[in-house]
Each structure stands twice: as C-alpha cells, then as structure tokens.
Write a protein that holds these residues in place. Structure first.
Motif, PDB file in Angstrom:
ATOM      1  N   GLU A 139      21.263  17.551   6.729  1.00 14.59           N
ATOM      2  CA  GLU A 139      21.355  17.829   5.300  1.00 14.59           C
ATOM      3  C   GLU A 139      21.837  16.574   4.564  1.00 14.59           C
ATOM      4  N   GLY A 140      21.061  16.157   3.569  1.00 12.14           N
ATOM      5  CA  GLY A 140      21.417  14.982   2.785  1.00 12.14           C
ATOM      6  C   GLY A 140      21.235  13.662   3.515  1.00 12.14           C
ATOM      7  N   GLY A 141      20.596  13.704   4.678  1.00 12.42           N
ATOM      8  CA  GLY A 141      20.419  12.475   5.457  1.00 12.42           C
ATOM      9  C   GLY A 141      19.674  11.391   4.703  1.00 12.42           C
ATOM     10  N   TRP A 142      18.750  11.792   3.851  1.00 12.70           N
ATOM     11  CA  TRP A 142      17.952  10.838   3.080  1.00 12.70           C
ATOM     12  C   TRP A 142      18.805   9.983   2.146  1.00 12.70           C
ATOM     13  N   ASP A 143      20.025  10.391   1.869  1.00 10.18           N
ATOM     14  CA  ASP A 143      20.929   9.593   1.031  1.00 10.18           C
ATOM     15  C   ASP A 143      21.683   8.544   1.830  1.00 10.18           C
ATOM     16  N   LYS A 144      21.500   8.528   3.164  1.00 15.29           N
ATOM     17  CA  LYS A 144      22.352   7.711   4.024  1.00 15.29           C
ATOM     18  C   LYS A 144      21.634   6.559   4.715  1.00 15.29           C
ATOM     19  N   PHE A 145      20.352   6.355   4.417  1.00  8.49           N
ATOM     20  CA  PHE A 145      19.626   5.298   5.119  1.00  8.49           C
ATOM     21  C   PHE A 145      18.424   4.837   4.314  1.00  8.49           C
ATOM     22  N   VAL A 146      17.921   3.684   4.722  1.00  7.42           N
ATOM     23  CA  VAL A 146      16.574   3.263   4.359  1.00  7.42           C
ATOM     24  C   VAL A 146      15.954   2.649   5.607  1.00  7.42           C
ATOM     25  N   CYS A 147      14.704   3.007   5.875  1.00  4.33           N
ATOM     26  CA  CYS A 147      13.975   2.371   6.969  1.00  4.33           C
ATOM     27  C   CYS A 147      13.290   1.118   6.439  1.00  4.33           C
ATOM     28  N   VAL A 148      13.614  -0.008   7.020  1.00  3.48           N
ATOM     29  CA  VAL A 148      12.905  -1.256   6.752  1.00  3.48           C
ATOM     30  C   VAL A 148      12.396  -1.725   8.109  1.00  3.48           C
ATOM     31  N   GLU A 149      11.079  -1.728   8.262  1.00  7.17           N
ATOM     32  CA  GLU A 149      10.455  -1.814   9.578  1.00  7.17           C
ATOM     33  C   GLU A 149       9.540  -3.043   9.678  1.00  7.17           C
ATOM     34  N   GLU A 164      12.807   7.178  -5.201  1.00  8.52           N
ATOM     35  CA  GLU A 164      11.842   8.257  -5.035  1.00  8.52           C
ATOM     36  C   GLU A 164      11.298   8.208  -3.610  1.00  8.52           C
ATOM     37  N   TRP A 165      10.617   9.298  -3.206  1.00 11.57           N
ATOM     38  CA  TRP A 165       9.973   9.318  -1.902  1.00 11.57           C
ATOM     39  C   TRP A 165       9.152   8.046  -1.736  1.00 11.57           C
ATOM     40  N   THR A 166       9.449   7.295  -0.680  1.00 12.15           N
ATOM     41  CA  THR A 166       8.833   5.987  -0.472  1.00 12.15           C
ATOM     42  C   THR A 166       8.233   5.903   0.918  1.00 12.15           C
ATOM     43  N   ASP A 167       6.965   5.515   0.977  1.00 12.73           N
ATOM     44  CA  ASP A 167       6.280   5.228   2.234  1.00 12.73           C
ATOM     45  C   ASP A 167       5.318   4.088   1.931  1.00 12.73           C
ATOM     46  N   ALA A 168       5.828   2.873   2.047  1.00 14.69           N
ATOM     47  CA  ALA A 168       5.123   1.693   1.553  1.00 14.69           C
ATOM     48  C   ALA A 168       4.911   0.684   2.668  1.00 14.69           C
ATOM     49  N   PHE A 181       0.853  -1.185   0.000  1.00 20.63           N
ATOM     50  CA  PHE A 181       0.000   0.000   0.000  1.00 20.63           C
ATOM     51  C   PHE A 181       0.886   1.231   0.000  1.00 20.63           C
ATOM     52  N   ASP A 182       0.691   2.060  -1.030  1.00 21.27           N
ATOM     53  CA  ASP A 182       1.527   3.229  -1.275  1.00 21.27           C
ATOM     54  C   ASP A 182       0.927   4.446  -0.574  1.00 21.27           C
ATOM     55  N   LYS A 183       1.561   4.879   0.526  1.00 19.23           N
ATOM     56  CA  LYS A 183       1.055   6.013   1.296  1.00 19.23           C
ATOM     57  C   LYS A 183       1.397   7.354   0.661  1.00 19.23           C
ATOM     58  N   THR A 184       2.211   7.339  -0.418  1.00 22.34           N
ATOM     59  CA  THR A 184       2.513   8.585  -1.130  1.00 22.34           C
ATOM     60  C   THR A 184       1.512   8.852  -2.253  1.00 22.34           C
ATOM     61  N   GLN A 185       0.675   7.846  -2.565  1.00 20.06           N
ATOM     62  CA  GLN A 185      -0.359   7.996  -3.590  1.00 20.06           C
ATOM     63  C   GLN A 185      -1.681   7.530  -2.996  1.00 20.06           C
ATOM     64  N   LEU A 186      -2.608   8.454  -2.849  1.00 17.93           N
ATOM     65  CA  LEU A 186      -3.879   8.125  -2.214  1.00 17.93           C
ATOM     66  C   LEU A 186      -4.972   7.903  -3.256  1.00 17.93           C
ATOM     67  N   PRO A 232      12.273   9.524   2.862  1.00 13.59           N
ATOM     68  CA  PRO A 232      11.548  10.717   2.430  1.00 13.59           C
ATOM     69  C   PRO A 232      12.129  11.380   1.191  1.00 13.59           C
ATOM     70  N   ARG A 233      13.362  10.970   0.789  1.00 16.70           N
ATOM     71  CA  ARG A 233      14.089  11.682  -0.255  1.00 16.70           C
ATOM     72  C   ARG A 233      14.087  13.189   0.075  1.00 16.70           C
ATOM     73  N   GLU A 234      14.646  13.973  -0.779  1.00 12.53           N
ATOM     74  CA  GLU A 234      14.769  15.398  -0.492  1.00 12.53           C
ATOM     75  C   GLU A 234      13.411  16.096  -0.448  1.00 12.53           C
ATOM     76  N   VAL A 235      12.460  15.610  -1.288  1.00 13.67           N
ATOM     77  CA  VAL A 235      11.165  16.274  -1.411  1.00 13.67           C
ATOM     78  C   VAL A 235      10.442  16.358  -0.068  1.00 13.67           C
ATOM     79  N   ALA A 236      10.550  15.315   0.754  1.00 13.90           N
ATOM     80  CA  ALA A 236       9.922  15.332   2.076  1.00 13.90           C
ATOM     81  C   ALA A 236      10.942  15.485   3.196  1.00 13.90           C
ATOM     82  N   GLY A 237      12.195  15.074   2.936  1.00  9.49           N
ATOM     83  CA  GLY A 237      13.212  15.114   3.972  1.00  9.49           C
ATOM     84  C   GLY A 237      13.521  16.508   4.467  1.00  9.49           C
TER      85      GLY A 237
END
Length: 292
Positions: free
Chosen positions: A257-267, A207-211, A182-187, A244-249
């Motif tokens: 600054e640039g933190g979105w390039d340094k991680f991925v949350c897998v929860e 891309e900005w990902t919230d899945a 379920f893509d929380k970035t597209q409703l 969040p990529r830069e668009v939301a980060g």
C-alpha cells in the motif's frame, strides 16, 4: 570483510558499515544500505515491496531485477516462449567466488548457464557472469553476457530494473532534456508515442510513467530534497523510467500500500532495439550507483 550465506540469500558487509542483501533466486539484490559522507546513518537505497514473496514463487517486486534476454513482453521471434522481462530474474544463480576483499571494497561473482527450464524457452548457447562490487559509498552491478556458440549469433535485450528508494513525488532525473523517448502509457496506432523531452528541471514521475529513452547519457542523477544518487553506466545505451502511481500500482498484487510513493525505477540497458552477439563474443553492461 564478511560474507554471510544462507539457503536462500547472502549478504555482503563492508567494514565501514554498508551492506547488501541478495537472493540466489534471480541474483536479486533486495537491499543496499549505506550512509553518506555527510550523514553516516545507514539508509536503504533500494526499495523492495513488503508484500513481495522472496521464495522464488513469483518474480520479486522491487530491488534490482536483471532483465535478460527480453525487455517487457517479448516481441522477438526467438523470445516468444518467455515471460515478461525474460528468464534471468526467475532462475537460481550459482556462486562463483569472492573476487576482491580488501579494506576499500568487496566483489563477488554469480553465474547462470542453460538449464532445462531455460532451454524450454530459449535454445541459444550463453553464459552470464554477474559481478557485484560494494564500496563505502557505492554499489556497482556488472553483467557479462557471453555467446558460447561456435557458429550461431543471438539477439538480446538487457537492463538493470533498479528500484531506487526515494520520495517519488519529489524526485527528478537529469540530464535528459532533448532526448527522444517513447511513452508506453500513450499509444499511437498501437505503439508507444514518440516524444522529445523538454522539462527544464528534470524528468518527474508525478503521473503514471512508463517511458523508454533512447541514446541516453552514460551519467545521470536522481535528486530530491535531502538526497541524491549519482549513476554511471557503460554498454547500456537506453533508459527506462517507471512508476505506476496509484492508478496502476493498485493492480499489482505484490505492491505494498502506497509503495508507488517510495521509489522510482530508473533502468539502464538495451530496451528499444536488440543487441546482436556473435559467436564467442561477450557484451558487458555496468551500473555504478553512488551517494555523496
């Protein structure tokens, strides 16, 4: 093996070199350093934003937040007084002992019980045990949720909101092909859009990902050029992947600054629906992360 405690945190130090650092606030792991079997150089496997306050004034941005008893913005009628992701990450936990301490591993336990700040937002009877186990090449987090009531069940969600340190433009998460998500970035009609994963080379976060993936495998891997982390889980049927990529980060005050390039949350956890815990029962969720 040494356990170093201070007013706001403690560290576990394995005799082969790996360490973890953990705050009393939220029982929040903010660092896990270890080498691999082929490269002994200690590397931090967990991302914590350098801009994030660690004093308990706001939730920590990064590390391994414990999500309980609500995921994201509360939707359950019993959770509406809570903030995002519930209260476990915003409370100070108590030390409950060193469970194992030998040449191969060190294991400790922290606990959380109802206190006035929790009772103000949730009236359920519960007890949380959080067990952290550090080995030479792995870190295991285990959450025990017990319903201490003799008569009233309760519903909850729970996840380990793990910020894996990695080059987010290169990382891929497998195996998820064919899984409903379920893509929380597209409703669609105000709800996350339902999709089926079809990427052959793994899920990326270009891309900005919230899945939110449901009914996911109990074993998965994060792979990037020159690195990987293998994860095994138990009791955690869903998985959230977030960056969040830069668009939301840039909208996140505590994100460096640039933190979105340094991680991925897998929860891993329970995110799509709720788990009902009967009086006297205990639910256990496990996340074991290892490097090769």
């Amino acid at each position: 093996m040494p356990i170093e405690q201070s007013k706001d945190r403690f560290s576990l130090i394995h005799n082969k070199g790996p360490t973890i650092e953990l705050l009393w606030f939220g029982a929040h792991i903010i660092s896990w350093t270890t080498g691999t079997k082929t490269n002994p150089t200690p590397t931090d496997r967990i991302f914590t934003s350098s801009k994030s306050p660690l004093d308990g004034s706001v939730p920590v941005r990064g590390g391994i937040p414990i999500v309980f008893p609500a995921f994201a913005y509360p939707s359950h009628p019993d959770h509406l007084k809570m903030g995002v992701h519930g209260f476990a990450r915003n409370e100070f936990w108590k030390w409950d002992g060193n469970l194992v301490d030998n040449e191969s591993e060190i294991s400790v336990r922290l606990t959380l019980d109802p206190v006035p700040s929790i009772e103000a937002v949730w009236d359920k009877c519960f007890h949380l045990d959080y067990v952290i186990t550090l080995k030479e090449f792995s870190l295991t987090t285990t959450l025990h949720v017990t319903n201490t009531s003799t008569s009233i069940p309760f519903d909850f969600q729970s996840l380990f909101h793990t910020y894996h340190a990695c080059p987010s433009k290169d990382v891929r998460i497998n195996p998820l092909k064919g899984i409903i998500w379920f893509d929380k970035t597209q409703l669609t009609d105000g709800q996350p859009t339902k999709k089926v994963e079809n990427r052959e080379d793994g899920v990326d976060v270009l891309e900005w990902t919230d899945a939110v993936f449901e009914a996911t495998p109990s074993s998965y891997e994060l792979v990037w050029p020159g690195g990987r982390v293998d994860v095994k889980t138990s009791g955690m049927r869903d998985m959230v992947i977030w960056n969040p990529r830069e668009v939301a980060g840039r909208k996140i005050p505590e994100m460096e600054e640039g933190g979105w390039d340094k991680f991925v949350c897998v929860e891993p956890g329970i995110a799509r629906t709720f788990e009902t815990l009967q009086p006297g029962a205990t639910w256990v969720g496990v996340q074991e992360m290892s490097v090769r």
